[in-house]
Design an enzyme around this catalytic site. Sequence first.
Site, PDB file in Angstrom:
ATOM      1  CE1 TYR A 101      14.710  41.696   9.252  1.00  0.00           C
ATOM      2  CE2 TYR A 101      14.453  39.325   9.486  1.00  0.00           C
ATOM      3  CZ  TYR A 101      15.209  40.417   9.115  1.00  0.00           C
ATOM      4  OH  TYR A 101      16.483  40.243   8.618  1.00  0.00           O
TER       5      TYR A 101
ATOM      6  CE  LYS B 185      18.990  39.705   5.896  1.00  0.00           C
ATOM      7  NZ  LYS B 185      18.107  40.671   5.171  1.00  0.00           N
TER       8      LYS B 185
ATOM      9  CG  ASN C 168      18.953  42.083   1.857  1.00  0.00           C
ATOM     10  OD1 ASN C 168      18.896  41.142   2.628  1.00  0.00           O
ATOM     11  ND2 ASN C 168      18.464  43.279   2.133  1.00  0.00           N
TER      12      ASN C 168
ATOM     13  CG  HIS D  54      20.264  41.888  10.249  1.00  0.00           C
ATOM     14  ND1 HIS D  54      19.172  42.702  10.088  1.00  0.00           N
ATOM     15  CD2 HIS D  54      20.737  42.131  11.504  1.00  0.00           C
ATOM     16  CE1 HIS D  54      18.976  43.402  11.194  1.00  0.00           C
ATOM     17  NE2 HIS D  54      19.920  43.074  12.079  1.00  0.00           N
TER      18      HIS D  54
ATOM     19  CD  GLU E 200      18.885  43.690  15.348  1.00  0.00           C
ATOM     20  OE1 GLU E 200      17.969  44.363  14.855  1.00  0.00           O
ATOM     21  OE2 GLU E 200      20.041  43.664  14.875  1.00  0.00           O
TER      22      GLU E 200
HETATM   23  P1  IDP Z   1      17.929  46.500   6.070  1.00  0.00           P
HETATM   24  O1  IDP Z   1      18.115  45.002   6.159  1.00  0.00           O
HETATM   25  O2  IDP Z   1      18.846  47.133   5.065  1.00  0.00           O
HETATM   26  O3  IDP Z   1      17.976  47.176   7.423  1.00  0.00           O
HETATM   27  P2  IDP Z   1      15.035  46.862   6.206  1.00  0.00           P
HETATM   28  O4  IDP Z   1      14.296  47.983   5.552  1.00  0.00           O
HETATM   29  O5  IDP Z   1      15.180  46.879   7.684  1.00  0.00           O
HETATM   30  O6  IDP Z   1      16.461  46.745   5.485  1.00  0.00           O
HETATM   31  O7  IDP Z   1      14.296  45.521   5.756  1.00  0.00           O
HETATM   32  C1  IDP Z   1      14.571  44.289   6.407  1.00  0.00           C
HETATM   33  C2  IDP Z   1      14.680  43.218   5.343  1.00  0.00           C
HETATM   34  O8  IDP Z   1      13.423  43.068   4.683  1.00  0.00           O
HETATM   35  C3  IDP Z   1      15.656  43.524   4.196  1.00  0.00           C
HETATM   36  O9  IDP Z   1      17.002  43.263   4.520  1.00  0.00           O
HETATM   37  C4  IDP Z   1      15.142  42.631   3.095  1.00  0.00           C
HETATM   38  O10 IDP Z   1      15.519  41.266   3.318  1.00  0.00           O
HETATM   39  C5  IDP Z   1      13.623  42.765   3.304  1.00  0.00           C
HETATM   40  N1  IDP Z   1      13.068  43.869   2.504  1.00  0.00           N
HETATM   41  C6  IDP Z   1      13.193  45.204   2.734  1.00  0.00           C
HETATM   42  N2  IDP Z   1      12.550  45.941   1.818  1.00  0.00           N
HETATM   43  C7  IDP Z   1      11.983  45.040   0.968  1.00  0.00           C
HETATM   44  C8  IDP Z   1      11.158  45.185  -0.209  1.00  0.00           C
HETATM   45  O11 IDP Z   1      10.821  46.303  -0.646  1.00  0.00           O
HETATM   46  N3  IDP Z   1      10.775  44.026  -0.827  1.00  0.00           N
HETATM   47  C9  IDP Z   1      11.125  42.795  -0.359  1.00  0.00           C
HETATM   48  N4  IDP Z   1      11.889  42.619   0.741  1.00  0.00           N
HETATM   49  C10 IDP Z   1      12.319  43.726   1.397  1.00  0.00           C
HETATM   50 MG    MG Z   2      16.724  47.105   9.024  1.00  0.00          MG
END
Ligand code: IDP
Ligand code: MG
Length: 139
Positions: free
Chosen positions: A51, A11, A114, A117, A128
């Site tokens: 997303y 990212k 984070n 992905h 994807e």
């Molecule tokens: P993942 O990337 O571990 O699959 P997902 O729940 O699919 O997690 O969420 C997609 C992305 O959205 C996350 O990687 C993160 O960048 C963002 N995200 C997820 N939950 C939160 C949150 O509670 N606050 C802010 N950003 C979030």
């Molecule tokens: Mg996810």
Amino acid sequence: MANNRTFTMLKPDSVEKGNIGPILEKITSSGFRIVAMKLTQLTTADAEAFYDIHKERPFFGDLVTYMTRGPIVAAILEKDNAVEDFRALIGATNPAEAADGTIRNMFADSISENAVHGSDSDENAAIEGAFHFSGREMF
Ligand code: IDP
Ligand code: MG
């Protein structure tokens, strides 16, 4: 795409911090083969589509802004049990909860920024991967 493949993005925060090399080293030394890879940047429409499942979540706008603010590395990775093993390698969504030695534990700052992905199913890995790469770009 067979179920031994997954899709990843390094990212914008990973690219900004100069972490492309260290993260790719971690991925390849963990047994993943790079099948396709490019430096690219998501448009707002790309990020909203990618997303879409999160469009009702309160963080959706911030997520789209974050994911479009600079280049990413998109890649398709191959390994037995790729989707599950890659999710284990990256660790929990929230880096504060990601196990020691996982990519998010090592390289991520927050639940929103984070680092990487990883696809969550074989079906989504195929969708994807095809979103970013043509058949001629997969090896
Ligand atoms: P993942 O990337 O571990 O699959 P997902 O729940 O699919 O997690 O969420 C997609 C992305 O959205 C996350 O990687 C993160 O960048 C963002 N995200 C997820 N939950 C939160 C949150 O509670 N606050 C802010 N950003 C979030
Ligand atoms: Mg996810």
